[in-house]
Design a protein around this motif. Structure first.
Motif, PDB file in Angstrom:
ATOM      1  N   GLY A  98       0.815  -1.209   0.000  1.00  0.00           N
ATOM      2  CA  GLY A  98       0.000   0.000   0.000  1.00  0.00           C
ATOM      3  C   GLY A  98       0.848   1.258   0.000  1.00  0.00           C
ATOM      4  N   ARG A  99       1.890   1.262   0.840  1.00  0.00           N
ATOM      5  CA  ARG A  99       2.773   2.440   0.892  1.00  0.00           C
ATOM      6  C   ARG A  99       3.481   2.651  -0.440  1.00  0.00           C
ATOM      7  NH1 ARG A  99       3.756   0.424   6.207  1.00  0.00           N
ATOM      8  NH2 ARG A  99       5.547  -0.771   5.445  1.00  0.00           N
ATOM      9  N   GLN A 100       3.956   1.556  -1.052  1.00  0.00           N
ATOM     10  CA  GLN A 100       4.645   1.683  -2.334  1.00  0.00           C
ATOM     11  C   GLN A 100       3.688   2.159  -3.427  1.00  0.00           C
ATOM     12  OE1 GLN A 100       7.806   1.520  -3.035  1.00  0.00           O
ATOM     13  NE2 GLN A 100       8.509   0.865  -1.024  1.00  0.00           N
ATOM     14  N   ALA A 137       9.306  13.267   1.058  1.00  0.00           N
ATOM     15  CA  ALA A 137       9.477  14.593   1.667  1.00  0.00           C
ATOM     16  C   ALA A 137       8.254  15.037   2.453  1.00  0.00           C
ATOM     17  CB  ALA A 137       9.792  15.615   0.575  1.00  0.00           C
ATOM     18  N   TRP A 138       7.051  14.743   1.965  1.00  0.00           N
ATOM     19  CA  TRP A 138       5.831  15.242   2.598  1.00  0.00           C
ATOM     20  C   TRP A 138       5.163  14.219   3.519  1.00  0.00           C
ATOM     21  CZ3 TRP A 138       3.257  17.496  -2.467  1.00  0.00           C
ATOM     22  CH2 TRP A 138       4.067  18.535  -2.957  1.00  0.00           C
ATOM     23  N   LEU A 139       5.229  12.935   3.125  1.00  0.00           N
ATOM     24  CA  LEU A 139       4.511  11.908   3.875  1.00  0.00           C
ATOM     25  C   LEU A 139       5.427  10.948   4.625  1.00  0.00           C
ATOM     26  CD1 LEU A 139       1.769  10.947   1.231  1.00  0.00           C
ATOM     27  CD2 LEU A 139       1.640  12.659   3.057  1.00  0.00           C
ATOM     28  N   GLY A 140       6.740  11.067   4.399  1.00  0.00           N
ATOM     29  CA  GLY A 140       7.670  10.163   5.066  1.00  0.00           C
ATOM     30  C   GLY A 140       7.632   8.741   4.536  1.00  0.00           C
TER      31      GLY A 140
END
Length: 252
Positions: A96-98, A119-122
């Motif tokens: 899901g993260r990828q 940069a924005w969501l880590g």
């Protein structure tokens, strides 16, 4: 040639792993060492006379920001393979993260050149390949191998290349040989330029760079399979130095 950058990317292993441990039941497991050393020497000659000079020229005409953007772009093209292997390993959250990374970087990040997902969501990149998947499934690494152009591998990890080919978007966007060759060349040279410091460290610190690379590769792959938490042995450094001493004595 789609994964040719692996030859130079592996040089980063020296910095990334240091003296981490491995649980390979057979520390050397290098029955084709004489052949492997020959291929290793060929790859080193190729690096010395082709890749290193090209990367130095590339460094002179680009900035670190440009090189990072190029690296982001090619990494983003491989994202579908990362997602697939996360899913095959049962890592639903990782897949899901990828997926979020891929969509966000492909759009807001301008085809992956920028990395707003990190940069924005880590959401940091977590490369996954089919060799890692087989390792998670319990497959033994098999004998150590050094492949022409591609570099260190083993009987299990060679399976990653055909899977990576068919899940890499570059396979489908580069519709002619010239485009494919040009993109591959940029990727290879850019990766070698970013790995230059690690390459120099390896050459300066290793008694036998072949043994050092072999150990670093195994430790790095073990670390990837266990997501940075490989099981520890009683002495996590003993195997590495025992292997170095054994090969040094044989050379004498």
């Amino acid at each position: 040639m789609r994964r040719f950058h692996g030859l130079t990317a592996l040089l980063l292993v020296v910095v990334l792993t240091g003296c981490s441990t491995t649980t390979d039941p057979d520390a050397t497991n290098d029955p084709a060492e004489e052949f492997n050393r020959g291929v290793y020497a060929f790859n080193e000659e190729l690096d010395t006379y082709v890749l290193k000079p090209a990367s130095e020229g590339w460094t002179r005409v680009t900035t670190s920001g440009v090189r990072r953007g190029v690296d982001n772009f090619f990494s983003n093209l491989q994202a579908p393979g990362y997602i697939l292997n996360d899913a095959l390993q049962g890592k639903a959250a990782g897949a899901g993260r990828q997926s979020v990374r891929f969509v966000m970087n492909s759009t807001v990040g301008v085809l992956g050149i920028f990395d707003p997902a990190d940069a924005w969501l880590g959401l940091e990149p977590r490369p996954e390949d089919f060799g890692q998947t087989l390792g998670v499934w319990g497959a033994n690494s098999g004998p150590y191998l050094v492949l022409p152009l591609f570099g260190p591998s083993n009987g299990r990890d060679v399976t990653q290349y055909p899977v990576a080919h068919y899940t890499n978007l570059m396979t489908y966007i580069a519709l002619d040989t010239l485009t494919m060759g040009s993109l591959t060349a940029i990727n290879v040279v850019n990766t070698r330029a970013r790995a230059d410091g690690a390459a120099q460290l390896r050459d300066d610190s290793a008694v036998d760079p072949y043994v050092f690379t072999r150990s670093a590769y195994r430790q790095y792959r073990q670390d990837q399979i266990y997501d940075g938490n490989p099981p520890l042995e009683d002495d996590p450094y003993a195997e590495f130095f025992d292997e170095m001493d054994s090969d040094s004595n044989q050379a004498e």
